[in-house]
Design a protein around this motif. Sequence first.
Motif, short mmCIF file in Angstrom:
data_model
loop_
_atom_site.label_atom_id
_atom_site.label_comp_id
_atom_site.label_asym_id
_atom_site.label_seq_id
_atom_site.Cartn_x
_atom_site.Cartn_y
_atom_site.Cartn_z
N THR A 101 4.83 -57.65 -20.15
CA THR A 101 3.75 -58.62 -19.89
C THR A 101 3.66 -58.93 -18.41
O THR A 101 2.58 -59.09 -17.84
CB THR A 101 3.98 -59.90 -20.70
N SER A 102 4.82 -59.01 -17.78
CA SER A 102 4.88 -59.25 -16.35
C SER A 102 4.14 -58.14 -15.60
O SER A 102 3.36 -58.39 -14.67
CB SER A 102 6.35 -59.31 -15.95
N GLU A 103 4.34 -56.92 -16.06
CA GLU A 103 3.67 -55.76 -15.49
C GLU A 103 2.15 -55.90 -15.63
O GLU A 103 1.37 -55.63 -14.71
CB GLU A 103 4.17 -54.51 -16.24
N ARG A 104 1.73 -56.39 -16.81
CA ARG A 104 0.31 -56.53 -17.10
C ARG A 104 -0.36 -57.57 -16.18
O ARG A 104 -1.44 -57.36 -15.65
CB ARG A 104 0.20 -56.98 -18.56
N VAL A 105 0.33 -58.70 -15.98
CA VAL A 105 -0.22 -59.75 -15.12
C VAL A 105 -0.24 -59.27 -13.66
O VAL A 105 -1.22 -59.46 -12.94
CB VAL A 105 0.59 -61.06 -15.27
N ALA A 106 0.84 -58.61 -13.24
CA ALA A 106 0.89 -58.10 -11.87
C ALA A 106 -0.23 -57.08 -11.66
O ALA A 106 -0.91 -57.09 -10.62
CB ALA A 106 2.25 -57.46 -11.61
N GLU A 107 -0.44 -56.23 -12.64
CA GLU A 107 -1.47 -55.20 -12.55
C GLU A 107 -2.85 -55.84 -12.43
O GLU A 107 -3.69 -55.41 -11.64
CB GLU A 107 -1.39 -54.28 -13.79
N LEU A 108 -3.08 -56.91 -13.20
CA LEU A 108 -4.37 -57.61 -13.15
C LEU A 108 -4.61 -58.18 -11.74
O LEU A 108 -5.68 -58.01 -11.17
CB LEU A 108 -4.40 -58.73 -14.20
N LEU A 109 -3.59 -58.84 -11.20
CA LEU A 109 -3.75 -59.43 -9.86
C LEU A 109 -3.99 -58.34 -8.82
O LEU A 109 -4.84 -58.48 -7.94
CB LEU A 109 -2.49 -60.23 -9.49
N LEU A 110 -3.27 -57.23 -8.95
CA LEU A 110 -3.42 -56.15 -7.98
C LEU A 110 -4.77 -55.44 -8.14
O LEU A 110 -5.37 -55.03 -7.15
CB LEU A 110 -2.27 -55.15 -8.11
N ARG A 111 -5.23 -55.32 -9.37
CA ARG A 111 -6.53 -54.69 -9.59
C ARG A 111 -7.65 -55.54 -8.97
O ARG A 111 -8.55 -55.03 -8.33
CB ARG A 111 -6.78 -54.47 -11.09
#
Length: 226
Positions: A178-188
């Motif tokens: 989930t951490s990966e998913r949130v980080a990915e969203l912010l980076l996207r």
Amino acid sequence: MIEVQNLCKVYATPGESVRVLDGLDLRVGAGEAVAIIGPSGSGKTTLLNMLGALDRPSGGSIRIGGQDISAFTPEDANRFRNRSLGFVFQQHHLLPQLSVLENVLVPRLAGDWQEQAAETANRATELLGKVGLEHRLGHLPWQLSGGEKLRAAVARALVNRPRLVLADEPTGLLDPATSERVAELLLRLNREEQTTLIVVTHNIALAHRIGRTFELVHGKLKEVVR
Ligand SMILES: Nc1ncnc2c1ncn2[C@@H]1O[C@H](COP(=O)(O)OP(=O)(O)OP(=O)(O)O)[C@@H](O)[C@H]1O
Ligand SMILES: [Mg+2]
């Protein structure tokens, strides 16, 4: 985009005063992503609060988009926070009486956003989908897990398409996936909408993925070279 010079913050307490930031400098270009690490109590939240015009420096200057934010009137500060800033708080600060979807829509209530009601609702549900909360839209905050509250807060911070996102440990409570998913969203968002991103994290691997990494020590920022 962000130019911080000689920033100082001293908290006055009944005993001794606490000097948390001590001549801190930082420059972040528009569309850049920066991570800030540092031990607990080193002043990371204090720094984000200043950058978000939520608290006033004891000294030094902060310019954002060419504007000196210490010269803001309370109205200027409100407009800046509402139009240009997305803040993910370390304590999520969801409103307890509102559902997940309503919480995400709160930033749209202020100012002149009302006209685009349909677009707004779509954006909110889309963001909640991206953080994996599409099945929790009607839940109240107390019916969510800690990580779910955090993800709702991330969606709320992004709903106004802010130019600047300040996130205080947005993946702190989350499992690795989930951490990966949130980080990915912010980076996207940083890539696709050229959002300037400042993320406080204790996760050094995440910090390096985000971009330039700085460590807050003795009230100043030191760039961490990979
Ligand atoms: N309102 C306040 N009054 C007095 N001292 C404060 C206040 N807010 C923060 N401090 C002190 O300033 C220091 C920095 O606090 P801050 O919350 O910025 O740390 P942090 O780096 O975000 O820590 P953490 O990783 O635990 O979140 C701490 O020692 C804290 O006790
Ligand atoms: Mg903190």
